[in-house]
Each structure stands twice: as C-alpha cells, then as structure tokens.
Scaffold this active site. Structure first.
Site, PDB file in Angstrom:
ATOM      1  N   ARG A  37       0.823  -1.208   0.000  1.00 39.63           N
ATOM      2  CA  ARG A  37       0.000   0.000   0.000  1.00 39.63           C
ATOM      3  C   ARG A  37       0.859   1.260   0.000  1.00 39.63           C
ATOM      4  O   ARG A  37       0.474   2.273  -0.591  1.00 39.63           O
ATOM      5  CB  ARG A  37      -0.957  -0.025   1.188  1.00 39.63           C
ATOM      6  CG  ARG A  37      -2.114  -0.994   0.933  1.00 39.63           C
ATOM      7  CD  ARG A  37      -3.037  -1.123   2.102  1.00 39.63           C
ATOM      8  NE  ARG A  37      -4.333  -1.663   1.679  1.00 39.63           N
ATOM      9  CZ  ARG A  37      -5.322  -1.938   2.500  1.00 39.63           C
ATOM     10  NH1 ARG A  37      -5.182  -1.738   3.802  1.00 39.63           N
ATOM     11  NH2 ARG A  37      -6.462  -2.408   2.030  1.00 39.63           N
ATOM     12  N   LYS A 198     -16.483 -16.223   4.522  1.00 39.34           N
ATOM     13  CA  LYS A 198     -17.867 -15.902   4.883  1.00 39.34           C
ATOM     14  C   LYS A 198     -18.732 -15.528   3.701  1.00 39.34           C
ATOM     15  O   LYS A 198     -18.509 -14.527   3.028  1.00 39.34           O
ATOM     16  CB  LYS A 198     -17.892 -14.769   5.923  1.00 39.34           C
ATOM     17  CG  LYS A 198     -17.616 -15.283   7.325  1.00 39.34           C
ATOM     18  CD  LYS A 198     -17.822 -14.208   8.373  1.00 39.34           C
ATOM     19  CE  LYS A 198     -19.279 -13.911   8.627  1.00 39.34           C
ATOM     20  NZ  LYS A 198     -19.414 -12.748   9.536  1.00 39.34           N
ATOM     21  N   GLY A 351      -7.697  -8.450   0.859  1.00 40.34           N
ATOM     22  CA  GLY A 351      -6.450  -8.462   1.624  1.00 40.34           C
ATOM     23  C   GLY A 351      -5.743  -9.811   1.580  1.00 40.34           C
ATOM     24  O   GLY A 351      -4.565  -9.907   1.213  1.00 40.34           O
ATOM     25  N   GLY A 374     -12.680  -4.257   1.329  1.00 42.72           N
ATOM     26  CA  GLY A 374     -14.095  -3.884   1.288  1.00 42.72           C
ATOM     27  C   GLY A 374     -14.406  -2.969   0.115  1.00 42.72           C
ATOM     28  O   GLY A 374     -15.453  -3.111  -0.542  1.00 42.72           O
TER      29      GLY A 374
END
Ligand code: ADP
Ligand code: MG
Length: 394
Positions: A37, A198, A351, A374
């Site tokens: 990043r 998930k 990530g 996200g």
C-alpha cells in the site's frame, strides 16, 4: 463516472492534502509485514513533488477507536516511505491543530509531511464537519488516493472533499480504471472466482457477478454452504446454515442466466483445523464424518482452469482454501499459477487473496492487484463509493 485527477489541476506551489491508504499489516513488534500500500502511493506522491507541491499526507492505521494508541503511530510508515522515495518525510505529532499548522507552514515545495493517524480522533470516522474543516484548513487542494478507504464516508475521505477542490490520485485512477473493466463492458468471456470464508460478506458481490459473468467459480469456505445446499454431506466443515436458501437461489439464478457456475468437485479434508492436520482428497459429496474441508482438490482446479481458459477477463477474490496453512494453500497457489500464464486481463483483490498471490511470487504476472478489500468488493457490486463520489467530475 469519470473523475478529475491530479493531472487535471494546477498544482505548483500549492499545499496539497493527500489521503493515502497506509493501513499496512504490522507484526507484534510493529514491523511492516507488507508495504504494497505504501509503494502503491508512490506515483501520486512523486508526481505532486515533481509539480512543486507541498505534500501533506494523511492516513489511518488499524483501529485505535478515537484514542491515541502508541503502537499505531505512523512514524514507522514515514520511515519506510522515506526509504522508498529516497527523500525525507517529516512526521507531524497530530493531524490537526497548531503544531501541525506550523509543520505545514515550514514545508518547502516538493517536500512531504505525514500527519499522525487520523483515527486517533473519533471525529474522523464520525465524519465530523468541524474536524473536516480543520483538515481542509491545512491545504489548498485535496487528493484522494486511498482506494482501500473509499468505501468509508469519513472526514478525511468524504467530508474534506466537500471543502476543497478535490481530485483523484493516480492509484485511485488506476484502481477504478481496472475495476471498471469488470463492472462496465468487460472483454468477454468474463470469469470470476469467489472464495474466502464468509458467504454473508460476499453475497452482494456474488449477486452482482452472477448478472455479469460467463463463468462463476465458487471455492473456499463459502463453497461448503453451496455443497450442503445441494444435499452433500460436509462433515465438520465451516457452513453458514442461515445462507443455505441464498446458496440455492444463486444456483438457480446462474442456471437461468446462462452463467456457468462451478463448485468444487473434489475437496481436501482434514481431521482438525490445524496447519499440520492429517488430510486427504475426497469427492465433494464424500466428506467423512468428523472431517472438514480446508481446500479444493486437483480435479476441481483442473475443471476451473478449463472453464477459465477461454476467458478474456478474470477477477479473483477470496482464497480457495485455508491458504495460511501451507498444506491447504495448494488449490489457491495452483490457480494463481494458471492465471499468471493466462492470456487475459487478470485482476485480484481482497487483503488475504492479494497477500496469497504475492506470496507465490507471481504478482507481477497479474494485470492488477487491488489495494482494496471492502472497497474492492463494493466497487464490483456496482455501488458508489463515497470517497470517489465526492471528487470533482471529469
Ligand atoms: P479476502 O481478505 O481476500 O477478501 P476473505 O477474508 O474473504 O478473503 O477470506 C480469507 C479467509 O478464508 C482465510 O482466513 C481463509 O482461511 C478462509 N478460508 C478459505 N477456505 C476456507 C475453508 N475451506 N474453511 C475455512 N476457512 C476458509
Ligand atoms: Mg479478509
């Protein structure tokens, strides 16, 4: 929608507040584990310095929840940035206030100042207007290069953009250029691979991709819920029983839309959830009682590869197995090798997925590794990200 970028405005001698995403993983000793990043922000910082701007960087790190947390100070990041750009980076003791204003006033053209962790102030995440005004008072222009934080309407991503001339940085431009190749008019066939743990987190993106993709591959822990929904025994695998109906709906919708949906046909099962668990490969319908699925098998990867071979664009989010455990990283690593050699536009995000692909050493052979988690998912869902929406239209 097209947005103005740093190339569209006059920058010389201006004080430019740049929101960057320096939310990097740290180990317990505060050592930076992965500086992707920070590296990804270099082109914008370099461009602004060359244009003679006074560069004021602002960022968050971790979740200090509105309080000062010593281990989440940005000084180590300033040091790494200074190394990477081979030029000094000053550190401010805070992100607003008199001392910060003095540090900004002392900045010369082409110099860089990094403000302290924005989230030490609760007003940042609350998008507090007075806090945004204090940030805005530091600068003449605002640049948002923090794609990974663009899905948050915080003071430094959204509030301040309403108060200054606000444009996108070069990383923001690159991220949206690549991701819009999936959202709008992708070169077809378009393939997507969705894995991870998930299903609840990924339903939005699954539904959006279902409407767009020619091939949709489901792997990882998520696939267990689909397998169970099809009536397969899944032993002690991670399953979201609340999502069984949603899984069936996805399967039906794929059939209606002529989207080729692929689930694992064989799986690697383990006798417990551990790096050194005993394991074996079994057909997807034959998970022994007491065992759990931790990866997809070789036959699944072969089927996935065959289906993706003709794709011109492929997007991947979510590991196909518990890739943190080397024994169960094989499915993801094999797919990564296949995609690295594929003649298609290849885009990876998330990530853990990005980290896993970099671990294979093949990152350079993908077209784009997103810095977003996200934000990446929400962009693919076709949602408007507040940090982008607030920028000037191009
Ligand atoms: P990303 O961060 O790239 O978006 P996710 O957070 O969605 O990816 O998923 C990563 C997680 O999924 C990892 O922690 C991995 O261990 C978990 N996972 C993948 N496959 C399985 C599985 N079969 N059982 C349990 N967890 C799994
Ligand atoms: Mg994750």
């Amino acid at each position: 929608m097209r947005k103005q970028t740093v190339r569209d405005i006059e920058i010389e001698r201006q004080r430019v507040l740049v929101r960057v995403d320096f939310n990097v993983p740290l180990d317990e000793g505060g050592v930076i584990l992965d500086d992707l990043r920070i590296r990804s922000a270099l082109p914008t910082i370099q461009y602004l310095r060359e244009q003679g701007a006074k560069v004021i960087l602002c960022a968050h790190l971790g979740r200090p929840k509105g309080k000062i947390v010593e281990s989440l100070r940005l000084a180590p990041i300033a040091r790494r940035l200074a190394e990477l750009q081979n030029a000094p980076v000053a550190s401010a003791p805070d992100c607003i206030g008199a001392e910060v204003e003095a540090a900004v006033a002392a900045l010369g053209e082409g110099e860089v100042l990094l403000l302290e962790n924005l989230r030490f102030h609760p007003e940042e995440e609350a998008n507090d207007p007075a806090f945004a005004r204090q940030l805005a008072a530091l600068a003449d222009l605002y640049v948002n290069d923090a794609f990974g934080a663009a899905h948050r309407a915080h003071a430094s991503t959204e509030g301040v953009a309403r108060l200054l001339p606000a444009v996108a940085g070069l990383l923001m431009e690159k991220e949206t250029a690549y991701l819009s190749r999936i959202v709008a008019e992708p070169e077809r066939p378009l393939g997507a691979i969705i894995g991870g743990a998930k299903m609840a987190d990924k339903m939005g993106v699954l539904r959006a991709l279902l409407a767009k993709t020619n091939v949709l591959i489901i792997g990882g822990g998520m696939a267990n819920t689909f397998l169970k929904a099809q009536g397969h025994a899944v032993g002690d695998s991670l399953v979201e029983d609340g999502q069984l109906e949603a899984a069936r709906a996805v399967i039906d919708e794929a059939a209606q839309r002529n989207c080729r949906l692929l689930l694992p046909i064989d799986v690697v099962v383990a006798d417990r959830f551990a790096a050194d668990a005993r394991h074996k490969t079994v057909p997807a319908g034959q998970v022994p009682e007491g065992w759990r699925i931790l990866d997809v098998g070789d036959r699944s990867i072969a089927t996935y590869s065959e289906a993706l071979r003709s794709c011109r664009t492929v997007v991947w989010n979510g590991p196909l197995g518990v890739a943190e455990f080397p024994q169960f990283a094989r499915g993801s690593a094999t797919l990564a090798r296949f995609l690295a050699g594929l003649d298609a536009v290849t885009i990876v995000g998330g990530g853990e997925t990005a980290a896993m692909v970099r671990e294979t050493g093949l990152a350079g052979r993908f077209d784009h590794i997103s810095t977003g988690g996200g934000a990446f998912l929400q962009y693919l869902e076709g949602r408007e990200l507040p940090g982008i929406a607030a920028l000037r239209d191009g």
